[in-house]
Write a protein that holds these residues in place. Structure first.
Motif, PDB file in Angstrom:
ATOM      1  N   LEU A 193       0.819  -1.200   0.000  1.00 39.24           N
ATOM      2  CA  LEU A 193       0.000   0.000   0.000  1.00 39.24           C
ATOM      3  C   LEU A 193       0.862   1.263   0.000  1.00 39.24           C
ATOM      4  N   ALA A 194       1.998   1.214   0.722  1.00 38.12           N
ATOM      5  CA  ALA A 194       2.878   2.382   0.745  1.00 38.12           C
ATOM      6  C   ALA A 194       3.476   2.642  -0.628  1.00 38.12           C
ATOM      7  N   LEU A 195       3.912   1.575  -1.315  1.00 33.56           N
ATOM      8  CA  LEU A 195       4.453   1.740  -2.664  1.00 33.56           C
ATOM      9  C   LEU A 195       3.399   2.312  -3.598  1.00 33.56           C
ATOM     10  N   LEU A 196       2.158   1.816  -3.430  1.00 38.13           N
ATOM     11  CA  LEU A 196       1.063   2.266  -4.267  1.00 38.13           C
ATOM     12  C   LEU A 196       0.785   3.754  -4.069  1.00 38.13           C
ATOM     13  N   ALA A 197       0.712   4.158  -2.776  1.00 34.14           N
ATOM     14  CA  ALA A 197       0.288   5.523  -2.490  1.00 34.14           C
ATOM     15  C   ALA A 197       1.377   6.528  -2.829  1.00 34.14           C
ATOM     16  N   GLY A 257       2.955  -1.780  -6.320  1.00 32.86           N
ATOM     17  CA  GLY A 257       2.182  -2.035  -5.113  1.00 32.86           C
ATOM     18  C   GLY A 257       1.141  -3.118  -5.313  1.00 32.86           C
ATOM     19  N   GLY A 258       0.520  -3.143  -6.491  1.00 36.00           N
ATOM     20  CA  GLY A 258      -0.513  -4.129  -6.764  1.00 36.00           C
ATOM     21  C   GLY A 258       0.009  -5.553  -6.740  1.00 36.00           C
ATOM     22  N   VAL A 259       1.170  -5.801  -7.394  1.00 35.61           N
ATOM     23  CA  VAL A 259       1.680  -7.176  -7.381  1.00 35.61           C
ATOM     24  C   VAL A 259       2.141  -7.561  -5.997  1.00 35.61           C
ATOM     25  N   LEU A 260       2.629  -6.590  -5.197  1.00 33.58           N
ATOM     26  CA  LEU A 260       3.042  -6.943  -3.842  1.00 33.58           C
ATOM     27  C   LEU A 260       1.841  -7.320  -2.988  1.00 33.58           C
ATOM     28  N   ALA A 281     -12.326  -1.303 -10.765  1.00 40.64           N
ATOM     29  CA  ALA A 281     -11.076  -0.548 -10.827  1.00 40.64           C
ATOM     30  C   ALA A 281     -10.776  -0.101 -12.254  1.00 40.64           C
ATOM     31  N   ILE A 282     -10.950  -1.029 -13.226  1.00 41.50           N
ATOM     32  CA  ILE A 282     -10.677  -0.645 -14.611  1.00 41.50           C
ATOM     33  C   ILE A 282     -11.707   0.375 -15.082  1.00 41.50           C
ATOM     34  N   ALA A 283     -12.965   0.224 -14.613  1.00 43.44           N
ATOM     35  CA  ALA A 283     -13.980   1.214 -14.967  1.00 43.44           C
ATOM     36  C   ALA A 283     -13.640   2.572 -14.373  1.00 43.44           C
ATOM     37  N   GLY A 284     -13.036   2.563 -13.159  1.00 42.13           N
ATOM     38  CA  GLY A 284     -12.610   3.818 -12.555  1.00 42.13           C
ATOM     39  C   GLY A 284     -11.543   4.522 -13.366  1.00 42.13           C
ATOM     40  N   TYR A 285     -10.602   3.719 -13.912  1.00 42.49           N
ATOM     41  CA  TYR A 285      -9.561   4.301 -14.782  1.00 42.49           C
ATOM     42  C   TYR A 285     -10.203   4.980 -15.982  1.00 42.49           C
ATOM     43  N   ILE A 286     -11.130   4.271 -16.638  1.00 36.98           N
ATOM     44  CA  ILE A 286     -11.783   4.836 -17.824  1.00 36.98           C
ATOM     45  C   ILE A 286     -12.626   6.042 -17.428  1.00 36.98           C
ATOM     46  N   GLY A 291      -3.450  -0.057  -9.040  1.00 33.53           N
ATOM     47  CA  GLY A 291      -3.005  -1.023  -8.046  1.00 33.53           C
ATOM     48  C   GLY A 291      -4.103  -1.998  -7.664  1.00 33.53           C
ATOM     49  N   ILE A 292      -5.325  -1.483  -7.478  1.00 34.36           N
ATOM     50  CA  ILE A 292      -6.439  -2.364  -7.130  1.00 34.36           C
ATOM     51  C   ILE A 292      -6.704  -3.344  -8.268  1.00 34.36           C
TER      52      ILE A 292
END
Lengths: 250, 77
Positions: A129-133, A145-148, A181-186, A226-227
């Motif tokens: 989460l820290a890497l992601l943020a 962060g996502g793969v971790l 999550a992908i819908a959020g990106y779009i 990340g999600i």
């Protein structure tokens, strides 16, 4: 073709490659000494106009955000393909996790493993989460962060038991998360269309360099990526684990 | 090209050769995990920390896990 002929041919080809590769590597400029205009322009753009310290993340989620959407589509296709290939066939049957031949692999681990393992799972999730943020201020970002976090999910199976892993990673839970999550990106891209005139324009205020909320849409895109990555990789691992531990042919 | 860079490159070359020369798939997964760790050190040394972070999880944890699940499925037949 006998073994000796094959080895002779390989030796000749290797000699040719070495003869060409040594002058090629010798003629390269020293490490870091390129004169690239695009690199300098990207660093200036990321640092001054987007207030982010990580040019790679800024390039991935702002200047070339459309390519990152393509990468997420690749992950989505991989997850869909895995789910399709590993679907339940007519001659297969899904057993409960503790049926006898597989029981040692799905049973709860011993106390020593769990005492040291369960805090490790929490630690891995926090680091992910820290890497992601902080992807826009230090090395890291959404993918890392996502793969971790997906690795922490796998560690639940390795260090605790299969039931806890299955409860978190079954498709009914993770598939909506990935899709949202992908819908959020779009959706963030469409927000760019609504305010400016280009898909995925950076429309939020850019803030001050080094703060957690800086860089506009870059940290938000980091979080949704990340999600999506964590749930996608978790789905792939859940399919593999289900095949190895629960599916049996009749 | 200083001594540290040359040493890490030789380590990567040795680990990759070890993966190729390991015949049993179970052991090959473990050696491939070691190769991923060596590659992570190389990427970090070449000033690409984002790539190194992705590589250390994907190559050292997720890919060997998938190989091991597949072996468990195939060998239990």
């Amino acid at each position: 073709m006998s073994m000796r002929v094959r080895i002779t041919l390989f030796g000749l080809a290797l000699a040719g490659v070495v003869l060409l590769a040594v002058p090629a590597f010798g003629g390269l400029p020293p490490f870091g000494a390129i004169d690239g205009l695009l690199g300098d322009a990207l660093v200036t753009l990321a640092l001054e106009q987007r207030a982010t310290a990580n040019t790679v993340t800024a390039t991935m989620f702002d200047m070339r955000a459309l390519d990152t959407l393509g990468e997420e589509a690749i992950l989505f296709a991989a997850v869909a393909g895995t789910s399709l290939l590993l679907r339940r066939m007519r001659q297969e049957r899904e057993e409960p996790p503790d049926y006898a031949p597989r029981a040692p692999q799905t049973a709860r681990r011993g106390p020593a493993t769990r005492v040291f393992g369960v805090p490790l799972i929490g630690l891995l999730s926090l680091v992910g989460l820290a890497l992601l943020a902080n992807g826009h201020t230090s090395p890291g970002g959404g993918f890392q962060g996502g793969v971790l976090i997906a690795g922490a999910l796998l560690c639940i199976y390795l260090l605790h038991d299969y039931d806890a892993f299955d409860a978190l990673s079954r498709p009914a839970v993770l598939e909506p998360v990935e899709a949202l999550a992908i819908a959020g990106y779009i959706g963030l891209g469409v927000a760019g269309l609504a305010t400016s005139s280009a898909f995925l324009t950076n429309v939020l205020p850019h803030g001050v360099l080094g703060r957690l909320l800086s860089g506009g849409t870059i940290p938000v895109l980091n979080v949704v990526t990340g999600i999506a990555v964590a749930s996608g990789v978790g789905l792939i691992l859940a399919e593999f684990a289900e095949q190895a531990l629960r599916v049996r042919e009749d | 090209m200083d001594a540290v860079m040359a040493g890490v490159m030789l380590l990567v070359a040795g680990a990759a050769t070890g993966v190729v020369l390991t015949r049993d798939p179970l052991r090959q997964a473990a050696v491939a995990s070691g190769l991923a760790l060596a590659l992570t050190v190389l990427f970090a040394l070449l000033q690409a920390p984002d790539v190194a972070m992705s590589q250390v999880v994907v190559g050292a944890v997720l890919i060997p896990a998938m190989v091991l699940f597949t072996l468990a499925k195939v060998r239990h037949r």
